[in-house]
Design an enzyme around this catalytic site. Structure first.
Site, PDB file in Angstrom:
ATOM      1  N   TYR A 173      -6.107   3.841   6.213  1.00 56.10           N
ATOM      2  CA  TYR A 173      -6.899   2.617   6.288  1.00 56.10           C
ATOM      3  C   TYR A 173      -5.993   1.401   6.363  1.00 56.10           C
ATOM      4  O   TYR A 173      -4.791   1.471   6.103  1.00 56.10           O
ATOM      5  CB  TYR A 173      -7.842   2.506   5.087  1.00 56.10           C
TER       6      TYR A 173
ATOM      7  N   LYS B  39      -0.411   4.638   4.195  1.00 60.45           N
ATOM      8  CA  LYS B  39      -1.572   3.961   3.616  1.00 60.45           C
ATOM      9  C   LYS B  39      -2.776   4.896   3.716  1.00 60.45           C
ATOM     10  O   LYS B  39      -3.666   4.745   4.563  1.00 60.45           O
ATOM     11  CB  LYS B  39      -1.828   2.624   4.316  1.00 60.45           C
TER      12      LYS B  39
ATOM     13  N   GLU C 230       6.113  -0.699  -7.455  1.00 61.19           N
ATOM     14  CA  GLU C 230       5.240  -1.741  -6.928  1.00 61.19           C
ATOM     15  C   GLU C 230       4.037  -1.859  -7.846  1.00 61.19           C
ATOM     16  O   GLU C 230       4.076  -1.384  -8.990  1.00 61.19           O
ATOM     17  CB  GLU C 230       4.815  -1.426  -5.491  1.00 61.19           C
TER      18      GLU C 230
ATOM     19  N   LEU D  79       4.493   1.184  -0.578  1.00 58.34           N
ATOM     20  CA  LEU D  79       3.858   0.782   0.670  1.00 58.34           C
ATOM     21  C   LEU D  79       4.682  -0.334   1.294  1.00 58.34           C
ATOM     22  O   LEU D  79       5.087  -1.274   0.602  1.00 58.34           O
ATOM     23  CB  LEU D  79       2.438   0.286   0.411  1.00 58.34           C
TER      24      LEU D  79
END
Length: 290
Positions: free
Chosen positions: A35, A149, A181, A205
């Site tokens: 996505y 993702k 993260e 990511l």
């Protein structure tokens, strides 16, 4: 909130009430998909090319044939805003899965990918951008390929919920004591006028706004280091901030109930926020206006 009824379904447009998929859908049953969330300011996409590049990288990584080119999908997304008469701040959620087929772990044969996208309003989080937010820290228990993702977001969801239950905006993730993260954003510290953030490995990511933050820092002659740091460095930092498409460049002023310095957004964070507003052509309600 405005309703934007027209959605992309496969490579066509339809009304959202007409969008239906079978119950044996691989995204639904396996999380077998990818996505993107793409920011919109005043009816215009921000970093659309970067999001398209990442979507296709993710598709390649998990071997999904989207059966559409970047250029074709980009044209569809632009048309989506036009058909919905989108002129405000918002976002597009775009999802692609391995399709609909009888449930089996093995990839289905000759099954087209399912792709859809829709528009939502999303005002800027102005007060948080101005005053900063608080976070918690929590162990990073995700898989090894976080650069994809994918739809497999359960650890992220649990971390974000833990943050909410502690009246915080985000959860900073760490493997051992090494910070990676956040649950839905990249994280940075500032020390002695220099920025540090985790390298773009498979464990984080590769954020579209993160790439922009690096560019802003270079343009402003602020040293930018892709160098992982330990959790304790957060509490010794001069500034902490995070970034994402929905959070922009967000100051972090408290972590685990401990203030970062004086508990106010720092000067470098403010410079990056100003650069972001200029880059995104944000001309109203600017956070960095005097």
């Amino acid at each position: 909130m405005t309703v934007y009824p027209i959605v992309i379904a496969q490579q066509n447009f339809t009304h959202q009430d007409s969008l239906h998929y079978p119950f044996e859908e691989r995204g639904l049953q396996f999380g077998d998909g990818i996505y993107e969330v793409i920011r919109i300011y005043k009816g215009n996409y921000y970093l659309l090319k970067e999001h398209m590049d990442r979507l296709f990288r993710s598709a390649e990584a998990i071997k999904i044939d989207l059966n559409i080119t970047k250029e074709e999908l980009t044209r569809l997304l632009l048309k989506l805003l036009e058909k919905n008469k989108m002129t405000t701040d918002g976002k597009v959620y775009l999802q692609a899965t391995r399709g609909s087929a009888p449930r089996d772990h093995v990839f289905p044969v000759d099954t087209p990918a399912n792709l859809y996208a829709y528009v939502q309003d999303l005002p800027r989080p102005s007060e948080k951008l101005k005053n900063g937010i608080c976070t918690i820290t929590t162990p990073d228990v995700r898989w090894e390929n976080c650069y994809i993702k994918s739809l497999n977001l359960l650890p992220n969801v649990l971390a974000k919920q833990e943050a909410k239950e502690n009246n915080c905006y985000e959860a900073i993730l760490h493997r051992g004591e090494l910070v990676t993260e956040c649950s839905s954003s990249n994280i940075y510290i500032v020390k002695n006028g220099e920025i540090y953030t985790h390298p773009t490995t498979n464990r984080i990511l590769h954020g579209c706004v993160r790439m922009r933050v690096e560019k802003f820092a270079n343009d402003l002659s602020i040293p930018f280091h892709e160098q992982a740091f330990y959790k304790e460095a957060i509490f010794q930092a001069d500034e902490v901030f995070l970034s994402s498409s929905t959070s922009e460049v967000m100051p972090v002023v408290r972590v685990d109930n401990q203030h970062i310095q004086d508990g106010k957004p720092g000067a470098i964070t403010r410079k990056l926020q100003k650069a972001y507003e200029l880059d995104a052509s944000i001309t109203e309600n600017n956070i960095t206006q005097a």
